[in-house]
Design an enzyme around this catalytic site. Structure first.
Site, PDB file in Angstrom:
ATOM      1  N   ARG A 102       0.801  -1.093  -0.047  1.00  0.00           N
ATOM      2  CA  ARG A 102      -0.077   0.038  -0.118  1.00  0.00           C
ATOM      3  C   ARG A 102       0.743   1.195  -0.057  1.00  0.00           C
ATOM      4  O   ARG A 102       0.342   2.526   0.099  1.00  0.00           O
ATOM      5  CB  ARG A 102      -0.801  -0.090   1.210  1.00  0.00           C
ATOM      6  CG  ARG A 102      -0.223  -0.351   2.414  1.00  0.00           C
ATOM      7  CD  ARG A 102      -1.102   0.079   3.661  1.00  0.00           C
ATOM      8  NE  ARG A 102      -0.677  -0.534   4.800  1.00  0.00           N
ATOM      9  CZ  ARG A 102      -1.080  -0.140   6.120  1.00  0.00           C
ATOM     10  NH1 ARG A 102      -2.321   0.429   6.172  1.00  0.00           N
ATOM     11  NH2 ARG A 102      -0.494  -0.699   7.181  1.00  0.00           N
ATOM     12  N   LYS A 122       1.943   6.507   1.656  1.00  0.00           N
ATOM     13  CA  LYS A 122       1.551   5.111   2.140  1.00  0.00           C
ATOM     14  C   LYS A 122      -0.057   5.289   2.234  1.00  0.00           C
ATOM     15  O   LYS A 122      -0.604   6.336   2.833  1.00  0.00           O
ATOM     16  CB  LYS A 122       2.134   4.846   3.550  1.00  0.00           C
ATOM     17  CG  LYS A 122       1.671   3.626   4.150  1.00  0.00           C
ATOM     18  CD  LYS A 122       2.615   3.173   5.297  1.00  0.00           C
ATOM     19  CE  LYS A 122       2.567   2.106   5.959  1.00  0.00           C
ATOM     20  NZ  LYS A 122       3.522   1.782   6.798  1.00  0.00           N
ATOM     21  N   ASP A 134      -6.237  -3.908   0.837  1.00  0.00           N
ATOM     22  CA  ASP A 134      -6.919  -2.828  -0.077  1.00  0.00           C
ATOM     23  C   ASP A 134      -6.044  -1.961  -0.624  1.00  0.00           C
ATOM     24  O   ASP A 134      -6.420  -1.058  -1.245  1.00  0.00           O
ATOM     25  CB  ASP A 134      -8.239  -2.309   0.560  1.00  0.00           C
ATOM     26  CG  ASP A 134      -7.758  -1.665   1.975  1.00  0.00           C
ATOM     27  OD1 ASP A 134      -6.674  -1.544   2.345  1.00  0.00           O
ATOM     28  OD2 ASP A 134      -8.940  -1.352   2.777  1.00  0.00           O
ATOM     29  N   GLY A 135      -4.801  -1.913   0.058  1.00  0.00           N
ATOM     30  CA  GLY A 135      -3.942  -0.861  -0.517  1.00  0.00           C
ATOM     31  C   GLY A 135      -4.231   0.504   0.291  1.00  0.00           C
ATOM     32  O   GLY A 135      -3.500   1.608  -0.066  1.00  0.00           O
ATOM     33  N   ARG A 199      15.025  -2.332   2.765  1.00  0.00           N
ATOM     34  CA  ARG A 199      14.829  -3.048   3.943  1.00  0.00           C
ATOM     35  C   ARG A 199      15.834  -4.363   3.999  1.00  0.00           C
ATOM     36  O   ARG A 199      16.145  -4.921   2.826  1.00  0.00           O
ATOM     37  CB  ARG A 199      13.609  -3.730   4.267  1.00  0.00           C
ATOM     38  CG  ARG A 199      12.461  -2.433   4.173  1.00  0.00           C
ATOM     39  CD  ARG A 199      11.203  -2.911   3.361  1.00  0.00           C
ATOM     40  NE  ARG A 199      10.382  -1.657   2.945  1.00  0.00           N
ATOM     41  CZ  ARG A 199       9.592  -0.846   3.922  1.00  0.00           C
ATOM     42  NH1 ARG A 199       9.326  -1.550   4.901  1.00  0.00           N
ATOM     43  NH2 ARG A 199       8.958   0.166   3.683  1.00  0.00           N
ATOM     44  N   ASP A 271      11.042  -7.206   7.355  1.00  0.00           N
ATOM     45  CA  ASP A 271      10.690  -6.318   6.174  1.00  0.00           C
ATOM     46  C   ASP A 271      10.414  -5.065   6.768  1.00  0.00           C
ATOM     47  O   ASP A 271      10.158  -4.101   6.018  1.00  0.00           O
ATOM     48  CB  ASP A 271       9.383  -6.901   5.563  1.00  0.00           C
ATOM     49  CG  ASP A 271       8.250  -7.188   6.604  1.00  0.00           C
ATOM     50  OD1 ASP A 271       8.574  -7.886   7.502  1.00  0.00           O
ATOM     51  OD2 ASP A 271       7.257  -6.746   6.713  1.00  0.00           O
TER      52      ASP A 271
END
Ligand code: AMP
Ligand code: MG
Length: 520
Positions: A102, A122, A134-135, A199, A271
């Protein structure tokens, strides 16, 4: 206003299709992902310090144009928005491909001094890495992330920054308590700013896919762009080893800084670990209040407490080991892996000893008696249920000639518990007082130095909740005063005093004020 280029996209293979359907994307480091336009963008806040850092004159653009840019409705020239591909270990297990589900990177902005910053929205909509989600992001988590990124920077803790917080004008459905009662909440988008969002998980993914060429490209790119000294000084395998060591050391330093201010990240999956050693991805985080090394703000972690306050250094080292394993195909022996682990331990110990000396106002930690004084303080703080932040500020104002336990009373959450620990606190204070009179510097030096290390204010979860409630009611007054106070967390001014007190009783049990779910 923004001067965009995209070194990450230029240097690394990408998926150019623009297809946003969820899928695995082996062989690429990014996927083109256009933000999904939102209905009615409304800027709630812009961080003036971050605008200053970027050299963007936000006063020179209309609020509505800025709102469109910072929610992805208007794509700035030269930007080809993309989502990054990465994997990660979540709660100790390999989770496979994750990626920006997202978050969408607009590109790299170069300011007038030539400094470069990636801009990331974001909550900007679905990407190939959204899996079944849903992002989008909700206001409560976005506000928390926006404010805390900035608060941590002003505390002196390495962190990604945040330029803006905007409402999307759309609802987002979340089951906040994971109890089968989904509700619609306001959607929001934060514009995150960082030299890089790379990351540990970026390197783990190609390693897991057996894609050594991509792994090598990622390492080369990261060193060339962000580790100039290492790039200039080393070649071949030594260069990769120096990079791994540097990441280990920066991570160790970050852990010591989190411990200093009582920050608990809550979701230290690989992550969410920045290779630049920055605090990254603020989710169900919290600051320790009534001291407890086992405190975790994350409800999902309340059983195992994998990511509780006291476990963070160990977990960080475990994460560094995962990075080392990911880089292993680039080494001909295991020595660089062992060296990185040793470098982490050495740096963490050094940083932590110095940090604790400053917190307690010792010129240094000299011997075992000093060590014991520190350890006993933490044990007592826990037993007496004292607030971590208030305790250290109060300790700075202890008069070593005649120490009074009452000075610590504002840190106490329960009067009866404080009273029961009174004799032990007095005994400890007497030991403390006789130790600090041996310092080289004066009493004033001690107080000044302690107050420059121990903040008077941190972004407590109840303060976040009050600001969220205020915004939900249509006002940004609390958000603004909070941001102002947190810009100077070592001051004792009126704005700081307004938010310096310990968590009120109503917040002990209210959701969002001590415990948070991952739902965001
Ligand atoms: P986090 O724990 O928030 O760092 O997220 C872990 C993974 O889940 C990342 O790959 C995120 O991009 C993804 N993710 C979390 N929330 C959403 C969402 N609402 N839509 C799409 N992806 C998400
Ligand atoms: Mg994350």
């Amino acid at each position: 206003m923004f001067k965009i280029s995209s070194p990450y996209q230029e240097a690394l293979p990408g998926d150019q299709s623009g297809n946003l359907a969820s899928r695995l994307t082996p062989g690429v480091a990014w996927s083109l992902a256009q933000p999904t336009p939102v209905l009615k963008p409304k800027l709630l806040a812009v961080s003036a310090p971050v605008a200053g850092l970027l050299h963007v004159d936000v006063e020179n653009v209309s609020r509505s144009e800025l709102g469109d840019i910072l929610t992805g409705n208007l794509i700035i020239p030269a930007s080809t928005p993309y989502a990054m591909a990465y994997g990660g270990h979540q709660f100790g297990g390999w989770a496979g491909q994750l990626g920006d589900g997202r978050a969408i990177v607009l590109g790299t902005h170069t300011n007038a001094s030539g400094d470069r910053f990636d801009l990331q929205l974001k909550g900007a909509g679905r990407t190939p890495y959204s899996r079944r989600a849903d992002g989008r992001a909700v206001l409560r988590s976005s506000l928390r992330e926006f404010v805390c990124s900035e608060a941590m920077h002003h505390l002196g803790v390495p962190t990604t920054r945040a330029l803006s917080l905007a409402l999307t004008g759309e609802g987002v459905v979340r089951d906040m308590f994971y109890d089968g009662h989904p509700a619609t909440e306001p959607g929001a988008i934060v514009c995150h700013v960082s030299p890089s969002f790379v990351r540990f998980g970026h390197f783990e993914l190609p390693r897991a896919n057996g894609d050594v060429p991509l792994l090598r490209s990622l390492v080369d790119f990261t060193i060339r762009e962000y580790f100039h000294e290492i790039d200039a000084k080393f070649t071949g395998e030594e260069k990769v080893a120096a990079f791994l060591n540097e990441v280990a050391e920066r991570t160790a330093r970050l852990m010591s800084q989190w411990m200093r201010v009582g920050f608990v990240h809550g979701v230290m999956n690989t992550d969410n670990m920045s290779v630049l050693g920055l605090t990254l991805d603020y989710g169900p985080y919290g600051f320790v209040e009534d001291f407890d090394p086992r405190f975790t703000p994350n409800t999902t972690d309340s059983e195992g407490r994998r990511y509780c306050f006291g476990a963070q250094p160990h977990v960080a080292l475990w994460n560094v080991e995962r990075l080392a394993v990911a880089l292993a195909p680039l080494f001909s022996s295991e020595k660089p892996l062992a060296d990185a682990v040793a470098a982490f331990a050495k740096r963490f110990d050094r940083e932590t000893v110095e940090m604790l000396a400053r917190k307690f106002g010792f010129d240094s930690i000299r011997d075992e008696a000093d060590d014991a004084l520190v350890q006993d303080a933490f044990a007592l703080m826990q037993r007496a249920e004292l607030d971590f932040t208030i305790f250290f500020r109060a300790l700075a104002s202890i008069d070593a000639e005649s120490p009074r336990v009452e000075v610590l009373a504002p840190a106490a959450y329960r009067d009866e518990v404080f009273a029961a620990c009174r004799a032990d606190l007095e005994a400890w204070l007497a030991r403390y007082a006789s130790r600090v009179v041996q310092n080289q510097g004066s009493a004033l030096d001690r107080r000044r130095s302690m107050n420059a290390t121990n903040p008077s204010v941190v972004f407590r979860n109840y303060l976040a909740q009050e600001a969220i409630d205020d915004v939900m009611g249509g006002s940004t007054t609390k958000l603004e005063s909070l941001m102002r106070a947190l810009e100077r967390p070592y001051d004792d001014g009126e704005e700081q005093r307004a938010i310096a007190s310990r968590r009120p009783e109503w917040a002990r049990v209210r959701a969002g004020c001590s415990m948070l779910s991952c739902s965001s």
